[in-house]
Design a protein around this motif. Sequence first.
Motif, short mmCIF file in Angstrom:
data_model
loop_
_atom_site.label_atom_id
_atom_site.label_comp_id
_atom_site.label_asym_id
_atom_site.label_seq_id
_atom_site.Cartn_x
_atom_site.Cartn_y
_atom_site.Cartn_z
N GLY A 210 -25.73 25.70 117.04
CA GLY A 210 -25.19 26.46 115.93
C GLY A 210 -26.23 27.13 115.06
O GLY A 210 -26.93 28.02 115.49
N ARG A 211 -26.32 26.70 113.85
CA ARG A 211 -27.21 27.37 112.93
C ARG A 211 -28.38 26.49 112.54
O ARG A 211 -28.89 26.56 111.42
CB ARG A 211 -26.45 27.84 111.71
CG ARG A 211 -25.64 26.74 111.05
CD ARG A 211 -24.89 27.32 109.88
NE ARG A 211 -23.91 28.30 110.31
CZ ARG A 211 -23.42 29.25 109.53
NH1 ARG A 211 -23.84 29.37 108.32
NH2 ARG A 211 -22.51 30.07 109.98
N GLY A 212 -28.78 25.67 113.42
CA GLY A 212 -29.94 24.83 113.17
C GLY A 212 -30.71 24.62 114.44
O GLY A 212 -30.25 24.96 115.53
N ARG A 213 -31.88 24.09 114.29
CA ARG A 213 -32.68 23.82 115.47
C ARG A 213 -33.45 22.55 115.20
O ARG A 213 -33.96 22.34 114.11
CB ARG A 213 -33.62 24.99 115.70
CG ARG A 213 -34.71 24.71 116.69
CD ARG A 213 -35.56 25.95 116.87
NE ARG A 213 -36.94 25.69 116.54
CZ ARG A 213 -37.77 25.07 117.38
NH1 ARG A 213 -37.35 24.67 118.53
NH2 ARG A 213 -39.01 24.85 117.04
N ALA A 214 -33.54 21.71 116.16
CA ALA A 214 -34.25 20.47 115.96
C ALA A 214 -35.15 20.19 117.14
O ALA A 214 -34.88 20.60 118.26
CB ALA A 214 -33.28 19.31 115.76
N ALA A 215 -36.24 19.54 116.88
CA ALA A 215 -37.17 19.15 117.92
C ALA A 215 -37.69 17.76 117.60
O ALA A 215 -37.77 17.37 116.43
CB ALA A 215 -38.32 20.15 118.02
N LEU A 216 -38.04 17.06 118.64
CA LEU A 216 -38.70 15.77 118.43
C LEU A 216 -40.16 16.03 118.10
O LEU A 216 -40.71 17.05 118.46
CB LEU A 216 -38.59 14.91 119.69
CG LEU A 216 -37.19 14.54 120.13
CD1 LEU A 216 -37.22 13.89 121.50
CD2 LEU A 216 -36.56 13.61 119.11
N ILE A 217 -40.75 15.09 117.42
CA ILE A 217 -42.16 15.22 117.11
C ILE A 217 -42.83 13.88 117.36
O ILE A 217 -42.32 12.84 116.95
CB ILE A 217 -42.37 15.65 115.64
CG1 ILE A 217 -42.40 17.16 115.53
CG2 ILE A 217 -43.65 15.08 115.11
CD1 ILE A 217 -42.90 17.65 114.19
N GLU A 218 -43.91 13.93 118.07
CA GLU A 218 -44.68 12.71 118.27
C GLU A 218 -46.13 13.11 118.28
O GLU A 218 -46.54 14.00 119.02
CB GLU A 218 -44.29 12.06 119.61
CG GLU A 218 -44.65 10.60 119.71
CD GLU A 218 -43.52 9.70 119.22
OE1 GLU A 218 -43.81 8.63 118.70
OE2 GLU A 218 -42.35 10.09 119.36
N ASP A 219 -46.88 12.47 117.42
CA ASP A 219 -48.31 12.70 117.47
C ASP A 219 -48.65 14.18 117.27
O ASP A 219 -49.62 14.69 117.83
CB ASP A 219 -48.84 12.23 118.83
CG ASP A 219 -50.29 11.80 118.72
OD1 ASP A 219 -50.68 11.34 117.66
OD2 ASP A 219 -51.03 11.98 119.72
N GLY A 220 -47.85 14.84 116.48
CA GLY A 220 -48.13 16.23 116.18
C GLY A 220 -47.66 17.21 117.23
O GLY A 220 -47.76 18.42 117.04
N VAL A 221 -47.12 16.71 118.33
CA VAL A 221 -46.65 17.60 119.39
C VAL A 221 -45.13 17.68 119.35
O VAL A 221 -44.46 16.65 119.35
CB VAL A 221 -47.11 17.10 120.78
CG1 VAL A 221 -46.59 18.02 121.87
CG2 VAL A 221 -48.62 17.01 120.82
N GLU A 222 -44.64 18.90 119.29
CA GLU A 222 -43.19 19.07 119.27
C GLU A 222 -42.62 19.08 120.68
O GLU A 222 -43.20 19.64 121.59
CB GLU A 222 -42.84 20.41 118.60
CG GLU A 222 -42.89 20.38 117.12
CD GLU A 222 -42.22 21.60 116.52
OE1 GLU A 222 -41.34 22.17 117.18
OE2 GLU A 222 -42.59 21.99 115.40
N PHE A 223 -41.48 18.49 120.81
CA PHE A 223 -40.73 18.55 122.06
C PHE A 223 -39.44 19.29 121.77
O PHE A 223 -38.55 18.77 121.12
CB PHE A 223 -40.44 17.14 122.59
CG PHE A 223 -39.72 17.11 123.90
CD1 PHE A 223 -40.43 17.10 125.08
CD2 PHE A 223 -38.34 17.11 123.95
CE1 PHE A 223 -39.77 17.09 126.31
CE2 PHE A 223 -37.67 17.11 125.18
CZ PHE A 223 -38.39 17.10 126.35
#
Lengths: 292, 292
Positions: free
Chosen positions: A14-27
């Motif tokens: 929809g109108r958002g976006r999410a990513a995982l973050i670990e150790d400064g690296v986005e997934f």
Amino acid sequence: MGEPTDSGPAPAAGRGRAALIEDGVEFDGRDAALLRAVDAAGSVAGAASELGRSRARALTRIETLEDAYGTLVERRRGGEGGGGSRLAASARDLLDRYDRLQAVLAATASVPETVLDGTVAAVDGELAVVDTPVGELSGLHGGTVDDEDADDRADGRDADDRADGRGADDGADGRDADDGADGGAVAVGDAVQVRIGADAVTVNDAANAVDPDATSARNRLAGRVSRIDSGETVSTVRIVVEPVDRGGTDDAAVEVAALITAESIDRLGLAPGDPVSLRWKATATRLVAQVE
Amino acid sequence: MGEPTDSGPAPAAGRGRAALIEDGVEFDGRDAALLRAVDAAGSVAGAASELGRSRARALTRIETLEDAYGTLVERRRGGEGGGGSRLAASARDLLDRYDRLQAVLAATASVPETVLDGTVAAVDGELAVVDTPVGELSGLHGGTVDDEDADDRADGRDADDRADGRGADDGADGRDADDGADGGAVAVGDAVQVRIGADAVTVNDAANAVDPDATSARNRLAGRVSRIDSGETVSTVRIVVEPVDRGGTDDAAVEVAALITAESIDRLGLAPGDPVSLRWKATATRLVAQVE
DNA sequence: CGCCGTTGTATCTATGCCGATACAACGACG
DNA sequence: CGTCGTTGTATCGGCATAGATACAACGGCG
């Protein structure tokens, strides 16, 4: 699959976006697509060509991800078919985790929410009581529930035999700069928004009062059904709650949204005008510092 | 504020990162920080120097954002102090909205969750019944609740006089490519994860059975408290639920997590070993297609 | 009128990410 | 032993974004 002319990391929900973050690296969705393509093609080269992106880049990207998330792709060169790659179990867990995050994001984007402005009346640990136009409500503030032993992450999982490669190590995650609204902590007197997801609100028959001691749902309001937006099997019920008299001038009616199944509407016999009792957990109520 | 040596868009909450999207333009933590700095400094120039970033870029960034989100910053050149900028009301709404998204994301990252693997037994609209080790559970799948007239977004708001610049127009949001797991729709027989947030689970006294017809909470399980992780004011209670006998071999015990206030634990007199009844709404249960 | 600090606008440069390309190493298989 | 398709690795150029810099326009104010 589709034409690879697309760019951008991941349109997601929809109108958002999410990513995982670990150790400064986005997934992000791009990485998820890459892993899925590797799984489907059986090789990084095949995945890259399938996605229409550079094979070399895909490999270095996988290495970058693995530096942060641990082994994801078991690669083997030479041999039958010249070699190949398979997803590690942890990669499937990561994808599942990403999909869950995505699902939650999609839910927050599509599920109605009720937002009330209020001022913090009391703070006790991660719980706070907020004075709102409809009375005192309690909810959670701050990001984490257990600060110390974080990464506790429950996970009943089940009989399935998957390895639960969740914990990782976290690694403190240095920089937490520039977000403005610090951690999310609030203090007495602060202006806050009280966010109540419609999927957290339980609708009860007003007459049939449940023994308050028998449930862990704390927040309680009485109101009348004002409107029912019927979906196919899920409907949004809006309930008008009379504001309490606080001597102030702000005494407009407040409408609270509740998402319930059509079946429940039938079972409760809900119709506009009916008196109902609302109930939801303090732990499903989020307090967000207000901008101004 | 801090030293501006930091880079990266926004570490945001815990182990996830979220951004709003409108018209293809992302609004992330960096943008939020910029708007907040403008609000604090009273000028874009001051905000830029405060954040240690280019003033010209900050301006063009604001214009880019405004193309997608509408007026955000009221700029004025010349005059007292040479000019200045103020946040428009819609900018505050946007920041509030961003903060809420952030809060929800932080919540999903820090609140325990129970994930059960199961197979879809029936699909009815956006609701589906899933066969799991503990019996049939029902939950939502797919991203949106109302597909057609999306952007309906409830919002009780309240007596506050803020303009609700929420709706915008959405604009169909073209590309929805590469996410792999399409929309999130499931079909009978699919392997899915059933995600239950611990903040959605209500704990009831086992003895005190509530009339099922009086509530809209559908999913119901009986179990015994296995562990209580006490926080300061909020605790995670884990409840062991006996698996149903499905003739299969997978009959390990399942642990469901529930987040409840310490006060509620006292009120219910919960202790390990106690029989309790769990209850949560189908609409607070998300179904996610499983990777393999 | 000139000063001042801001908003506009244009341009150059640095940086980082990605695609493209090339080549070596690998190991089963025919 | 040669073929084959893959994994490694290095390098080059394109492209987008951000910083740096410069200059014009604006409008209260002394």
